[in-house]
Scaffold this active site. Structure first.
Site, PDB file in Angstrom:
ATOM      1  N   CYS A 125      -4.474  -1.354   5.559  1.00 35.83           N
ATOM      2  CA  CYS A 125      -3.627  -2.027   6.558  1.00 35.83           C
ATOM      3  C   CYS A 125      -4.416  -2.226   7.856  1.00 35.83           C
ATOM      4  O   CYS A 125      -4.273  -3.245   8.541  1.00 35.83           O
ATOM      5  CB  CYS A 125      -2.371  -1.205   6.857  1.00 35.83           C
ATOM      6  SG  CYS A 125      -1.451  -0.704   5.404  1.00 35.83           S
ATOM      7  N   THR A 147       0.826  -1.217   0.000  1.00 31.92           N
ATOM      8  CA  THR A 147       0.000   0.000   0.000  1.00 31.92           C
ATOM      9  C   THR A 147       0.856   1.261   0.000  1.00 31.92           C
ATOM     10  O   THR A 147       0.341   2.351  -0.226  1.00 31.92           O
ATOM     11  CB  THR A 147      -0.879   0.073   1.272  1.00 31.92           C
ATOM     12  OG1 THR A 147       0.000   0.081   2.415  1.00 31.92           O
ATOM     13  CG2 THR A 147      -1.854  -1.081   1.363  1.00 31.92           C
ATOM     14  N   CYS A 167      -3.522   3.758   7.626  1.00 32.92           N
ATOM     15  CA  CYS A 167      -3.867   3.294   6.267  1.00 32.92           C
ATOM     16  C   CYS A 167      -5.034   2.326   6.416  1.00 32.92           C
ATOM     17  O   CYS A 167      -4.920   1.307   7.116  1.00 32.92           O
ATOM     18  CB  CYS A 167      -2.641   2.590   5.674  1.00 32.92           C
ATOM     19  SG  CYS A 167      -2.974   1.539   4.253  1.00 32.92           S
TER      20      CYS A 167
END
Ligand code: FAD
Length: 468
Positions: free
Chosen positions: A397, A189, A394
């Protein structure tokens, strides 16, 4: 002491012996050897070695598990990604597109799952719905049947979470949404740097039962901000009792697994038309090469195998819960639900047949009171980790971090509930032990992640061999 606890101790003791550098190694030569040559051989003094795990996982388990995880029951996970971070305010939300999570539209999720959000069979659904109604009323409603009243009390007790190793999201919250895990895969990511390190460090530093004076070696780039000699950390770890080391190894295994995935599904190329994802060997080497990581990389990979064995063991123990005739993987599609249950049982029987023979009791040392205290510490530290996931900046995540900590928490709950599982009635409601749909989905998906990591290690081994 609980047999599950003894198992944990035994398993750790054995794995630790290997990872702490006992036994002479020839100097590694090729890139593949530098990552993998210390990650081989016996993981304990019984019959379990890395090669057996690789063969068992990669050829027998992995393909069937993937099929199961593609089914509707397992692909939809309800999660609240909007819960505020309970530890600090300054979360910088990562604005990267690859961090975004696309929640499901309400018509995408099968009605059976929505209406039975955390239930596992029609009968259980009906019963739990009665219970929930009673709970909403704030007391045990005397008009409910005696059986239901008993269930209310038991499940309320369960929800008081004295057993739970993980702080579960409130999935009834309006902020909780279904996410299709297949459409939001765990992969690279771009979440990195101080924000990501802060999370990992809080997880290790503040939750690792350790005195303030010992610092885990931080990222080399952060030197001067607490970087101490790795040897100090490892000798401290060796001095700890096995349970506390087990805690560290589970987290390190999870960390390694996440980093294997982001290296295996790395953003290799991006054009305005498409994105190309694949293996990034350099990224993998930077994290796991024995020389580049000053010997830490192979230790991390061993921790990943340790985590694998723990989750595998939990799955083998929980088979009786899923074998009960009234258990269903309920989505409302009767034929598919039955097929999925058959596949699930096939997988669990396969896991049970894994030749992993531990004499769990022989590893047990320490008095009952101390064991109880350690178990409680373990549980509380683990719950803290699940709360830290709300601080991950994130969303992608955060989603996978939450799911995997909930899955591991469920595995630990199973290992510590061995007696309750053994005493479960063969049919009808189980008052002492039950798993919610969320726990079931996270347990299998979390194991699916570790199983994928083990499979990816084989891919990286082949790729590294092919470049030399
Ligand atoms: P980091 O992985 O951040 O590690 C920091 C330091 O910890 C290292 O320098 C090393 O000293 C030590 N360390 C590293 N690995 C281990 C280990 N296994 N055991 C013990 N110590 C170790 N990124 C993505 O691209 N996709 C994701 O899905 C993703 N999910 C994440 C989920 C969570 C909960 C967190 C906290 C981070 C996630 N990340 C994800 C970020 C990723 O894990 C790394 O933090 C990031 O790639 C930066 O890596 P790094 O090399 O700087 O070291």
């Amino acid at each position: 002491m609980d047999r599950g606890w003894g198992f944990l101790i035994g398993l750790l003791g054995a794995v630790w012996l290997l990872s702490s550098g006992h036994g002479e190694q020839q100097p590694p030569e090729t890139a593949a050897q530098r990552c993998f040559c210390q990650v081989s051989g016996y993981l304990d003094d019984c019959t379990c070695d890395v090669e057996t795990i690789d063969r068992f996982n990669n050829y027998r388990l992995f393909p069937r598990l993937q099929k199961l995880l593609e089914s509707d029951y397992f692909r939809y996970y309800k999660v609240n990604l909007k819960r505020p971070c309970p530890f600090w305010n300054d979360i910088s939300q990562c604005g990267r597109r690859d961090c975004a999570v696309k929640p499901c539209q309400s018509d995408e999720v099968p009605d059976g799952i929505k209406s039975a959000s955390y239930k596992y069979s029609e009968e259980a659904n009906n019963l739990i719905e009665e219970c929930e109604q009673a709970e909403r009323l704030g007391a045990v409603d005397e008009s409910l049947s005696e059986e239901t009243q008993k269930a209310v009390l038991q499940w309320t007790k369960h929800d008081d979470s004295s057993d739970n190793f993980c702080e579960a999201d409130d999935i009834q919250s309006p902020d909780a949404e279904y996410v299709d895990l297949l459409l939001n895969p765990e992969r690279y990511t771009g979440y990195k740097g101080p924000d990501a390190w802060k999370i990992w460090n809080v997880i290790y530093e503040e939750n690792c039962f350790k005195p303030q004076t010992i610092k885990r070696p931080l990222n080399p780039l952060a030197s001067g901000q607490g970087k101490l000699l790795p040897n100090t950390f490892y000798s401290w770890l060796e001095g700890l009792c096995v349970e506390k080391r087990a805690f560290y190894r589970l987290i390190s295994g999870l960390h390694a697994s996440i980093n294997v995935h982001l290296s295996a599904r790395y953003l290799l190329q991006e054009t305005w038309l498409e994105k190309k994802w694949g293996h990034n060997i350099t990224e993998f080497q930077q994290r796991f090469d024995g020389i580049l990581t000053e010997g830490e990389g192979p230790r991390r990979l061993k921790n990943l195998y340790f985590l694998y064995l723990i989750e595998l063991r939990a799955l083998s123990k929980v088979l009786p819960f899923f074998e009960r005739p009234d258990f269903q993987l309920f989505t409302g599609n009767k034929i598919q639900d039955e097929e999925n249950k058959m596949l699930l049982l096939e997988i669990l029987h396969e896991i049970k047949s894994f030749p992993l023979h531990f004499d769990e009791n022989s590893f047990f040392a320490g008095d009952k009171k101390e064991a109880h205290k350690l178990k409680e510490d373990f549980r509380l530290h683990f719950r803290n980790i699940s709360r830290i996931m709300d601080c991950v900046g994130c969303f992608k995540c955060r989603l996978w971090g939450k799911l995997q900590t909930q899955g591991l928490g469920t595995a630990l709950k199973i290992l510590f509930s061995e007696k309750l599982i053994a005493n479960m009635p063969e049919s009808g409601p189980s008052y002492e032990f039950h798993l919610t749909r969320q726990e079931i989905v996270s347990l299998f998906n979390a194991f699916g992640r570790i199983s994928t990591s083990v499979k990816e290690l084989e891919n990286f081994r082949n790729l590294l061999q092919s470049i030399h």
